[in-house]
Design a protein around this motif. Structure first.
Motif, PDB file in Angstrom:
ATOM      1  N   LEU A   1       0.824  -1.204   0.000  1.00  0.00           N
ATOM      2  CA  LEU A   1       0.000   0.000   0.000  1.00  0.00           C
ATOM      3  C   LEU A   1       0.859   1.254   0.000  1.00  0.00           C
ATOM      4  O   LEU A   1       1.912   1.316   0.637  1.00  0.00           O
ATOM      5  N   THR A   2       0.384   2.266  -0.720  1.00  0.00           N
ATOM      6  CA  THR A   2       1.032   3.562  -0.756  1.00  0.00           C
ATOM      7  C   THR A   2       0.155   4.585  -0.038  1.00  0.00           C
ATOM      8  O   THR A   2      -0.991   4.296   0.328  1.00  0.00           O
ATOM      9  N   ARG A   3       0.688   5.788   0.130  1.00  0.00           N
ATOM     10  CA  ARG A   3      -0.102   6.852   0.731  1.00  0.00           C
ATOM     11  C   ARG A   3      -1.346   7.130  -0.104  1.00  0.00           C
ATOM     12  O   ARG A   3      -2.431   7.374   0.433  1.00  0.00           O
ATOM     13  N   GLY A   4      -1.198   7.069  -1.423  1.00  0.00           N
ATOM     14  CA  GLY A   4      -2.341   7.287  -2.308  1.00  0.00           C
ATOM     15  C   GLY A   4      -3.443   6.260  -2.101  1.00  0.00           C
ATOM     16  O   GLY A   4      -4.636   6.583  -2.111  1.00  0.00           O
ATOM     17  N   ASP A   5      -3.044   4.978  -1.904  1.00  0.00           N
ATOM     18  CA  ASP A   5      -4.030   3.917  -1.661  1.00  0.00           C
ATOM     19  C   ASP A   5      -4.816   4.184  -0.378  1.00  0.00           C
ATOM     20  O   ASP A   5      -6.037   4.009  -0.332  1.00  0.00           O
ATOM     21  N   VAL A   6      -4.098   4.610   0.674  1.00  0.00           N
ATOM     22  CA  VAL A   6      -4.743   4.888   1.956  1.00  0.00           C
ATOM     23  C   VAL A   6      -5.704   6.061   1.825  1.00  0.00           C
ATOM     24  O   VAL A   6      -6.841   6.011   2.316  1.00  0.00           O
ATOM     25  N   LEU A   7      -5.279   7.111   1.144  1.00  0.00           N
ATOM     26  CA  LEU A   7      -6.138   8.291   0.990  1.00  0.00           C
ATOM     27  C   LEU A   7      -7.380   7.975   0.165  1.00  0.00           C
ATOM     28  O   LEU A   7      -8.481   8.445   0.482  1.00  0.00           O
TER      29      LEU A   7
END
Length: 208
Positions: free
Chosen positions: A11-17
C-alpha cells in the motif's frame, strides 16, 4: 529469477487516501439518510442529533480505518522470502499512520532461500456468508535448523489470480533445491481457475 515475485499489494499513501475518501463517502451517505429520514421522526434536541452524528462518524472511523492496514504481502527475490501482515486493530491503525508518514515497514518474517529445506503445501476449506464455500492454501517452510514458518493467505479464491504467483514461487524454490512436499498435488492445479481448484479440493474431500 529475473524479477521479484510480489503476492499481494504494497500500500502507498495514495491507496490509503483513496480508501479514506471511500469510507467517508459511505459514512456521509448513511449519515444523510439518518438526518433526513430517521432523526425527523425522533423527538430529540438538535444538540443530541449533532452529538449522535459526530459519534457515528467517529465510530465508523475507528472500525473501518484500521481495516485499510490489514493487508497481506509475500515478497520473493533471489535471496529472501519476506512476509508482511499486521494483526490487531491498534497495530493496523498504526500501520495506516506508518504508510501516511512513508516510514519503512518491517517483515513478520524474513527467511533466506538457502536456509529453506522444504515447503509443504496443503489447504483448508472455508465457509463465508450465505454458506459460500472457499478454501485457503497453507504453506509451511521447514528451515534447515528445523524451525517451521507458516504462511496462510486470507482466501486465495477471493484474492484475485494469486494462485499462479504461488505456482511461480514454488517453481522458483524447486529450482533452488528446495523440496516441495505436495501430498494433494496442488502445485500442478494452481494454473487453473479458483473455481476449478475448489472443485478439485472438494473431490479430495469426498474421497477421504
Amino acid at each position: 529469477m529475473n524479477k521479484e515475485i510480489i503476492i499481494g499489494k504494497k500500500l502507498t499513501r495514495g491507496d490509503v487516501l483513496k480508501s479514506f475518501v471511500v469510507i467517508n463517502l459511505y459514512t456521509f451517505i448513511i449519515l444523510g439518510i439518518l438526518v433526513f429520514t430517521v432523526f425527523p421522526s425522533v423527538n430529540i434536541s438538535n444538540q443530541k442529533k449533532m452529538i449522535y452524528s459526530v459519534l457515528i462518524i467517529f465510530i465508523t472511523w475507528i472500525v473501518t480505518v484500521p481495516m485499510i492496514g490489514g493487508t497481506q504481502r509475500l515478497e520473493i527475490d533471489d535471496q529472501y522470502i519476506r512476509y508482511y501482515h499486521v494483526r490487531g486493530t491498534w497495530n493496523q491503525f498504526k500501520e495506516v499512520l506508518r504508510i501516511l508518514m512513508k516510514k519503512d515497514d518491517r517483515a513478520n518474517f524474513s527467511v533466506s532461500i538457502d536456509s529453506i529445506q522444504s515447503v509443504s503445501i496443503s489447504y483448508s476449506l472455508t465457509v463465508g456468508g450465505f454458506g459460500i464455500k472457499g478454501y485457503k492454501l497453507l504453506f509451511s517452510f521447514l528451515l534447515k535448523d528445523y524451525t517451521v514458518v507458516r504462511f496462510v493467505p486470507f482466501n486465495i479464491s477471493g484474492g484475485g489470480n494469486n494462485n499462479k504467483k504461488y505456482e511461480e514461487m514454488l517453481t522458483f524454490l524447486q529450482k533452488n533445491d528446495v523440496e516441495i512436499v505436495d501430498p494433494y498435488v496442488l502445485k500442478d492445479k494452481l494454473g487453473l481457475t479458483s473455481e476449478e481448484i475448489l472443485n478439485y479440493i472438494n473431490k479430495i474431500e469426498e474421497n477421504k
